[in-house]
Motif scaffolding. Structure first.
Motif, PDB file in Angstrom:
ATOM      1  N   MET A 286       0.850  -1.188   0.000  1.00 21.90           N
ATOM      2  CA  MET A 286       0.000   0.000   0.000  1.00 21.90           C
ATOM      3  C   MET A 286       0.886   1.237   0.000  1.00 21.90           C
ATOM      4  N   ASN A 287       0.793   2.009  -1.057  1.00 21.10           N
ATOM      5  CA  ASN A 287       1.566   3.239  -1.197  1.00 21.10           C
ATOM      6  C   ASN A 287       0.637   4.447  -1.226  1.00 21.10           C
ATOM      7  N   SER A 288       1.219   5.613  -1.038  1.00 20.05           N
ATOM      8  CA  SER A 288       0.447   6.875  -1.074  1.00 20.05           C
ATOM      9  C   SER A 288      -0.811   6.766  -0.223  1.00 20.05           C
ATOM     10  N   LEU A 289      -0.643   6.296   0.980  1.00 23.78           N
ATOM     11  CA  LEU A 289      -1.787   6.058   1.853  1.00 23.78           C
ATOM     12  C   LEU A 289      -2.493   7.355   2.222  1.00 23.78           C
ATOM     13  N   LYS A 290      -3.819   7.229   2.346  1.00 25.46           N
ATOM     14  CA  LYS A 290      -4.671   8.367   2.674  1.00 25.46           C
ATOM     15  C   LYS A 290      -5.410   8.074   3.980  1.00 25.46           C
ATOM     16  N   PRO A 291      -5.841   9.098   4.694  1.00 18.78           N
ATOM     17  CA  PRO A 291      -6.611   8.845   5.925  1.00 18.78           C
ATOM     18  C   PRO A 291      -7.827   7.955   5.682  1.00 18.78           C
ATOM     19  N   GLU A 292      -8.427   8.043   4.509  1.00 21.25           N
ATOM     20  CA  GLU A 292      -9.602   7.217   4.218  1.00 21.25           C
ATOM     21  C   GLU A 292      -9.258   5.740   3.996  1.00 21.25           C
ATOM     22  N   ASP A 293      -7.983   5.404   3.972  1.00 17.00           N
ATOM     23  CA  ASP A 293      -7.564   3.996   3.920  1.00 17.00           C
ATOM     24  C   ASP A 293      -7.572   3.363   5.312  1.00 17.00           C
ATOM     25  N   THR A 294      -7.793   4.164   6.329  1.00 17.31           N
ATOM     26  CA  THR A 294      -7.846   3.636   7.690  1.00 17.31           C
ATOM     27  C   THR A 294      -8.972   2.617   7.812  1.00 17.31           C
ATOM     28  N   ALA A 295      -8.621   1.418   8.259  1.00 18.97           N
ATOM     29  CA  ALA A 295      -9.586   0.325   8.346  1.00 18.97           C
ATOM     30  C   ALA A 295      -8.907  -0.886   8.964  1.00 18.97           C
ATOM     31  N   VAL A 296      -9.727  -1.871   9.290  1.00 20.34           N
ATOM     32  CA  VAL A 296      -9.196  -3.195   9.595  1.00 20.34           C
ATOM     33  C   VAL A 296      -9.131  -3.953   8.277  1.00 20.34           C
TER      34      VAL A 296
END
Length: 118
Positions: A82-92
């Motif tokens: 996972m690259n260029s992670l965004k806050p909306e990628d926050t999850a289990v």
């Protein structure tokens, strides 16, 4: 008995990278399609990425170009870079396995938390 065990989650700043790994046992790994699902608080679980037994890949629109799924049929592992992670990628994030596209996702891991701070 089938076991899927995820690792590699954690806390990262926006724009950063993480690599998740899922170790599988108890199944003929090379015969199974593997997937990475994710579930954010208050949202439904969604399929982020999948890879067929033959190595074909598919991605949710929200992660295309940023996430890469891969598998190692010798080590019985499936990874999610996972690259260029965004806050909306926050999850289990959950690892899942199914025998074919005609069957449901039968086996699931326990999940690993990914938190992306802004």
């Amino acid at each position: 008995q089938v076991h899927l065990v995820e690792s590699g989650g954690g806390l990262v700043q926006a724009g950063g990278s993480l690599r998740l790994s899922c170790a599988a046992s108890g199944l003929t790994f090379g015969s199974y399609a593997m997937g990475w699902y994710r579930q954010a608080p208050g949202k439904e679980r969604e399929l982020a990425a999948a890879i067929t037994s033959g190595g074909g890949t598919s991605y949710a629109e929200s992660v295309k170009g940023r996430f890469t799924i891969s598998r190692d049929n010798v080590k019985n592992t499936v990874d999610l870079q996972m690259n260029s992670l965004k806050p909306e990628d926050t999850a289990v994030y959950y690892c899942a396995a199914r025998y074919s596209s005609l069957t449901s996702w039968r086996y699931w891991g326990q999940g690993t938390q990914v938190t992306v701070s802004s």
